[in-house]
Design an enzyme around this catalytic site. Structure first.
Site, short mmCIF file in Angstrom:
data_model
loop_
_atom_site.label_atom_id
_atom_site.label_comp_id
_atom_site.label_asym_id
_atom_site.label_seq_id
_atom_site.Cartn_x
_atom_site.Cartn_y
_atom_site.Cartn_z
N THR A 1 0.82 -1.22 0.00
CA THR A 1 0.00 0.00 0.00
C THR A 1 0.85 1.27 0.00
O THR A 1 1.97 1.27 0.53
CB THR A 1 -0.91 0.00 1.25
OG1 THR A 1 -1.51 1.27 1.40
CG2 THR A 1 -0.14 -0.31 2.52
N ASP A 2 0.27 2.34 -0.53
CA ASP A 2 0.94 3.65 -0.48
C ASP A 2 1.16 4.13 0.95
O ASP A 2 2.01 4.98 1.22
CB ASP A 2 0.13 4.70 -1.27
CG ASP A 2 -1.33 4.84 -0.85
OD1 ASP A 2 -1.73 4.25 0.17
OD2 ASP A 2 -2.06 5.57 -1.56
N GLU A 3 0.37 3.57 1.90
CA GLU A 3 0.43 4.08 3.27
C GLU A 3 1.77 3.79 3.95
O GLU A 3 2.10 4.41 4.96
CB GLU A 3 -0.71 3.49 4.11
CG GLU A 3 -2.07 3.86 3.56
CD GLU A 3 -3.19 3.85 4.59
OE1 GLU A 3 -2.90 3.72 5.79
OE2 GLU A 3 -4.35 3.99 4.17
N TYR B 1 -1.75 -0.08 11.26
CA TYR B 1 -1.96 -0.79 10.00
C TYR B 1 -0.78 -0.58 9.05
O TYR B 1 -0.18 -1.55 8.56
CB TYR B 1 -3.26 -0.31 9.32
CG TYR B 1 -3.31 -0.65 7.84
CD1 TYR B 1 -3.44 -1.98 7.42
CD2 TYR B 1 -3.17 0.34 6.87
CE1 TYR B 1 -3.46 -2.30 6.06
CE2 TYR B 1 -3.19 0.02 5.50
CZ TYR B 1 -3.33 -1.29 5.11
OH TYR B 1 -3.33 -1.62 3.78
N LYS C 1 2.06 -3.22 7.49
CA LYS C 1 2.28 -3.46 6.06
C LYS C 1 3.75 -3.19 5.71
O LYS C 1 4.36 -3.92 4.91
CB LYS C 1 1.36 -2.58 5.21
CG LYS C 1 -0.11 -2.97 5.25
CD LYS C 1 -0.42 -4.33 4.64
CE LYS C 1 -0.22 -4.38 3.14
NZ LYS C 1 -0.63 -5.70 2.58
P1 NAD Z 1 -10.01 -6.89 2.40
O1 NAD Z 1 -9.99 -6.58 3.85
O2 NAD Z 1 -11.24 -6.64 1.62
O3 NAD Z 1 -9.63 -8.43 2.17
C1 NAD Z 1 -8.61 -9.08 2.86
C2 NAD Z 1 -8.82 -10.58 2.69
O4 NAD Z 1 -7.74 -11.25 3.37
C3 NAD Z 1 -10.13 -11.09 3.32
O5 NAD Z 1 -10.78 -11.95 2.41
C4 NAD Z 1 -9.66 -11.84 4.55
O6 NAD Z 1 -10.52 -12.91 4.91
C5 NAD Z 1 -8.30 -12.32 4.13
N1 NAD Z 1 -7.39 -12.58 5.25
C6 NAD Z 1 -7.16 -11.79 6.34
N2 NAD Z 1 -6.26 -12.38 7.15
C7 NAD Z 1 -5.92 -13.56 6.56
C8 NAD Z 1 -5.02 -14.61 6.92
N3 NAD Z 1 -4.31 -14.57 8.07
N4 NAD Z 1 -4.90 -15.66 6.09
C9 NAD Z 1 -5.64 -15.73 4.95
N5 NAD Z 1 -6.50 -14.78 4.57
C10 NAD Z 1 -6.64 -13.69 5.35
O7 NAD Z 1 -8.76 -6.11 1.79
P2 NAD Z 1 -8.53 -5.43 0.37
O8 NAD Z 1 -9.00 -4.05 0.43
O9 NAD Z 1 -9.00 -6.34 -0.68
O10 NAD Z 1 -6.93 -5.39 0.35
C11 NAD Z 1 -6.18 -6.46 -0.22
C12 NAD Z 1 -4.70 -6.12 -0.12
O11 NAD Z 1 -4.45 -4.90 -0.83
C13 NAD Z 1 -4.20 -5.87 1.30
O12 NAD Z 1 -2.91 -6.40 1.41
C14 NAD Z 1 -4.17 -4.37 1.43
O13 NAD Z 1 -3.18 -3.96 2.35
C15 NAD Z 1 -3.79 -3.96 0.02
N6 NAD Z 1 -4.26 -2.63 -0.42
C16 NAD Z 1 -5.57 -2.28 -0.26
C17 NAD Z 1 -5.98 -1.04 -0.75
C18 NAD Z 1 -7.42 -0.56 -0.59
O14 NAD Z 1 -7.68 0.63 -0.79
N7 NAD Z 1 -8.36 -1.41 -0.29
C19 NAD Z 1 -5.08 -0.19 -1.39
C20 NAD Z 1 -3.75 -0.60 -1.52
C21 NAD Z 1 -3.36 -1.85 -1.04
O1 DAU Z 2 -4.33 4.12 0.46
C1 DAU Z 2 -4.42 2.72 0.53
C2 DAU Z 2 -5.23 2.32 1.73
O2 DAU Z 2 -6.55 2.79 1.51
C3 DAU Z 2 -5.22 0.82 1.98
O3 DAU Z 2 -3.91 0.41 2.31
C4 DAU Z 2 -6.17 0.46 3.14
O4 DAU Z 2 -6.24 -0.93 3.29
C5 DAU Z 2 -7.55 1.00 2.80
O5 DAU Z 2 -8.43 0.76 3.87
C6 DAU Z 2 -7.47 2.49 2.52
O6 DAU Z 2 -7.09 3.21 3.73
P1 DAU Z 2 -7.75 4.63 4.10
O7 DAU Z 2 -7.56 4.87 5.54
O8 DAU Z 2 -7.33 5.70 3.17
O9 DAU Z 2 -9.27 4.29 3.72
P2 DAU Z 2 -10.64 4.56 4.45
O10 DAU Z 2 -11.69 4.10 3.51
O11 DAU Z 2 -10.67 4.06 5.85
O12 DAU Z 2 -10.66 6.15 4.54
C7 DAU Z 2 -10.51 6.96 3.38
C8 DAU Z 2 -10.50 8.42 3.83
O13 DAU Z 2 -11.79 8.77 4.35
C9 DAU Z 2 -9.50 8.70 4.94
O14 DAU Z 2 -8.94 9.99 4.77
C10 DAU Z 2 -10.35 8.67 6.20
C11 DAU Z 2 -11.69 9.17 5.71
N1 DAU Z 2 -12.87 8.63 6.42
C12 DAU Z 2 -12.98 7.28 6.52
C13 DAU Z 2 -14.06 6.70 7.14
C14 DAU Z 2 -14.17 5.19 7.27
C15 DAU Z 2 -13.85 9.46 6.92
O15 DAU Z 2 -13.75 10.71 6.80
N2 DAU Z 2 -14.92 8.90 7.55
C16 DAU Z 2 -15.07 7.56 7.68
O16 DAU Z 2 -16.07 7.12 8.29
#
Ligand code: NAD
Ligand code: DAU
Length: 341
Positions: free
Chosen positions: A123-125, A147, A151
């Protein structure tokens, strides 16, 4: 079931992993897909409906499960993780176990199994806040939440296994991803669902923080490009350049749904709330990848998906999720402020 080489998708019942499985099943129909997922609260097999994939329930931190799922596999993509920043602020134990230890166990098992090519999805985070300056892949990691620190820990283990044992792995660092099937805890689904239910939209702080909204299909295409053409030991940023502040996102959702801005509530901010994450994705562009969705396209497709898939999210938001919601937002909403344009 296809009978070609095997791709293991860890975390393939999650939001991005399942969208990626669906995308690969269509783009590479000769590949055999094998999904490993622990089915935490965030995992859901319904996301894989209609996808030709073998499903194995298991934990990436369990060496036996990892070894058994990887037997005979040619490739591995790891999406499995604990992913919600707010939950990591309530309790980070599961984040450390899965994102650091689990990553190490799965990657070690892939090395032992002789997997030819691996992508670890990050992730970018991990870079921390960019304050307008675009991150490159070799920049320092300065994660600021439990988190993102977990990562970053996973990324460092992966790179160490490459340096020490030549593990054939690439890392992708994706921007904030949106699209269908994302869990209702994340901001865009949460705002959309609340607007559809005429409930308040809880915006942290004043909604000034910015995120780069990457459509999940662009994210999937990026991961496949890196799997097929990436250079091992290399990190690739996945950025769309769709940077918008949260207030702009919320207002765009309400406009799309024809709901009033009086639903917007400013609530107590997320502690340590990262300001922005801007990334330079030119290394990935060198593999021929470009995003296909601009901000409007990515957001509108996502909002429309939730309008059309109440049958998926209604049982989730009325179940155990309510307890999490009350803990996270009860007090915040009680002390919130209305938005005045
Ligand atoms: P998500 O939370 O929707 O899905 C995560 C999945 O991993 C779930 O199906 C969960 O059951 C499974 N999981 C959790 N712990 C596990 C374990 N110990 N063993 C096997 N499976 C397990 O997440 P997502 O949003 O699809 O993110 C997927 C990946 O992409 C993550 O690594 C996240 O850090 C990364 N990522 C997410 C975002 C975003 O904005 N959602 C952006 C950049 C990177
Ligand atoms: O940037 C990549 C990341 O994006 C991934 O690594 C994470 O897994 C994914 O959850 C996401 O993280 P963020 O913290 O950016 O996403 P979230 O949807 O929680 O929040 C997006 C933005 O909105 C953030 O600035 C916080 C804000 N927010 C979020 C929630 C849930 C609110 O203002 N209110 C809310 O209730």
């Amino acid at each position: 079931m296809a009978d070609g080489p095997i791709l293991v998708i860890a975390g393939g019942a999650g939001f991005i992993g399942a969208n990626f499985a669906r995308y690969v099943a269509a783009a590479r129909p000769e590949w055999r897909l094998r999904v490993l997922d622990k089915l935490t609260y965030a995992g859901d097999r319904a996301r894989l409906a209609g996808v030709d994939a073998e499903f194995i329930a298991g934990d990436i931190a369990d060496p036996e499960a990892a070894a058994s799922v990887l037997a005979g596999a040619r490739w591995l993509v790891n999406f499995a993780a604990e992913t919600h920043v707010d939950r990591s602020l309530q309790d980070a134990q599961a984040f450390l176990r899965t994102n650091v230890t689990g990553t190490f166990v799965l990657m070690s098992a892939a090395g032992d199994a002789g997997v030819e090519r691996i992508v670890h999805v990050s992730t970018d985070e991990v870079y921390g806040e960019s304050h307008g300056q675009a991150f490159r892949e070799d920049d320092l990691l300065r994660p600021r939440s439990p988190y993102s620190a977990s990562k970053a820990g996973g990324d460092l283990q992966v790179l160490a296994l490459h340096a020490t044992y030549g593990l054939p792995v690439c890392i992708t660092r994706g921007a904030n991803t949106i699209g269908g099937w994302q869990h209702p805890e994340k901001a865009v689904p949460l705002f959309t669902i609340n607007a559809l239910l005429d409930k308040p939209l809880p915006v942290y702080g004043r909604g000034e923080q910015r995120r780069d909204r990457l459509h999940v299909d662009d994210h999937s295409r990026a991961v496949l490009s890196v799997l097929e053409r990436g250079e091992v030991g290399t990190v690739y940023n996945v950025a769309a350049g769709n940077n918008r502040d949260n207030l702009t996102v919320v207002r765009a959702i309400l406009e799309r749904l024809d709901r009033p801005e009086s639903l917007i509530r400013f609530v107590e901010d997320r502690p340590g709330h990262d300001w922005d994450y801007i990334m330079d994705a030119s290394r990935l562009a060198g593999l021929g990848w470009q995003p296909e969705h601009d901000f409007e396209s990515a957001l509108n497709l996502t909002v429309d998906w939730y309008v059309e898939h109440r049958d998926w999210w209604e049982p989730i938001v009325s179940g155990e999720f309510r307890r999490y919601y009350d803990r996270q937002y009860g007090q915040r909403l009680a002390t919130s402020e209305a938005y005045r344009p």
